[in-house]
Design a protein around this motif. Sequence first.
Motif, PDB file in Angstrom:
ATOM      1  N   THR A   1       0.866  -1.184   0.000  1.00  0.00           N
ATOM      2  CA  THR A   1       0.000   0.000   0.000  1.00  0.00           C
ATOM      3  C   THR A   1       0.901   1.233   0.000  1.00  0.00           C
ATOM      4  N   SER A   2       0.296   2.396  -0.098  1.00  0.00           N
ATOM      5  CA  SER A   2       1.100   3.614  -0.004  1.00  0.00           C
ATOM      6  C   SER A   2       1.250   4.068   1.442  1.00  0.00           C
ATOM      7  N   LEU A   3       0.702   3.309   2.392  1.00  0.00           N
ATOM      8  CA  LEU A   3       0.816   3.686   3.805  1.00  0.00           C
ATOM      9  C   LEU A   3       2.250   3.495   4.286  1.00  0.00           C
TER      10      LEU A   3
ATOM     11  N   GLN B   1       1.992  10.238   4.163  1.00  0.00           N
ATOM     12  CA  GLN B   1       0.834   9.340   4.298  1.00  0.00           C
ATOM     13  C   GLN B   1       0.754   8.852   5.740  1.00  0.00           C
ATOM     14  N   ASP B   2      -0.403   8.282   6.105  1.00  0.00           N
ATOM     15  CA  ASP B   2      -0.505   7.673   7.435  1.00  0.00           C
ATOM     16  C   ASP B   2       0.432   6.473   7.529  1.00  0.00           C
TER      17      ASP B   2
END
Length: 279
Positions: A196-198, A203-204
């Motif tokens: 994911t981009s997390l 980002q979170d």
Amino acid sequence: MKRRNSTRLAGVLGWPVGHSRSPRLHGHWLQHYGIDGAYVPLPVRPEDFAEAVRLLPRMGFVGANVTVPHKEAAFRLCSLRDAAAERCGAVNMLLFDGDAIEGRNTDVFGFLENLRRGAPHWRADDGPAVLIGAGGAARAVAVGLVNAGVPELRILNRTQARAEALAALVGSTARALPWSDLPRALSGAALLVNATSLGMVGQDKLGIDIAPLPNAATVADIVYAPLETDLLAAARRRGLATVDGLGMLLYQAQPAFAAWFGTKPEVTPELRRAVLEAE
Ligand code: NAP
């Protein structure tokens, strides 16, 4: 930069594309190997993508990388595609031969090569792999892990329908699980991958509890800014083997550079430093 007619040109098509590290990465290799070539960012809007691709070979380009949001559009444009592109339904590298456009997916190779180099003890048949994420990059990870021979791929994603679609794309080795099943999915897993981009700057955090992972598990993140994400830091504190995401970027570029410029480049610590300096 002096440009002669013999100068080989390549670039990266994206929208936006200013954040891409690829010009620095390929530029490092071009300079290192003394190749008469150039690699440039090509900011192209989605509505202009097909026309831009058709014009590139006429402007002397030997090929191009394709990044967000064009990878699926690139897949549709190609007259010839390699097996990885067919499996992913996405193309991240174009090779021009006259007006013929060949599309390849080197993200699959990039992910696996980085994993194998970063965790040389890891074997696909060590046990189930857990993949968090079901976006574009997760496709390459899923295809790579299934091709490598993992016995089971457990896919979890915020939007479960996308996890189900990805599991259907890669076949019966994969199954989508609801987010609430994460502790059960991690238990007994040999590998955990965040796609994911997390965890990325701005980002979170991914913010998951990795306690159920066995002590022999390997944890990989494809986010590379920062190099050590919160997930990797938590894994390191637990003494688990970790693999950062920068190598995926570097290794996906290796076959592309070889195809365009005729030299198989090395991924070296100097290259890692040069690409990180782009921050
Ligand atoms: P993408 O197609 O937009 O997919 C984003 C993924 O992140 C989806 O699974 C999405 O879940 C999830 N996600 C985003 N925000 C979330 C949130 N707030 N909570 C939970 N899940 C969230 O992006 P991508 O192209 O796959 O890229 C993903 C990451 O990989 C990016 O950080 C990118 O920089 C990195 N990447 C690295 C490499 C490399 O070479 N190392 C290559 C490609 C990409 P939903 O489906 O629910 O939206």
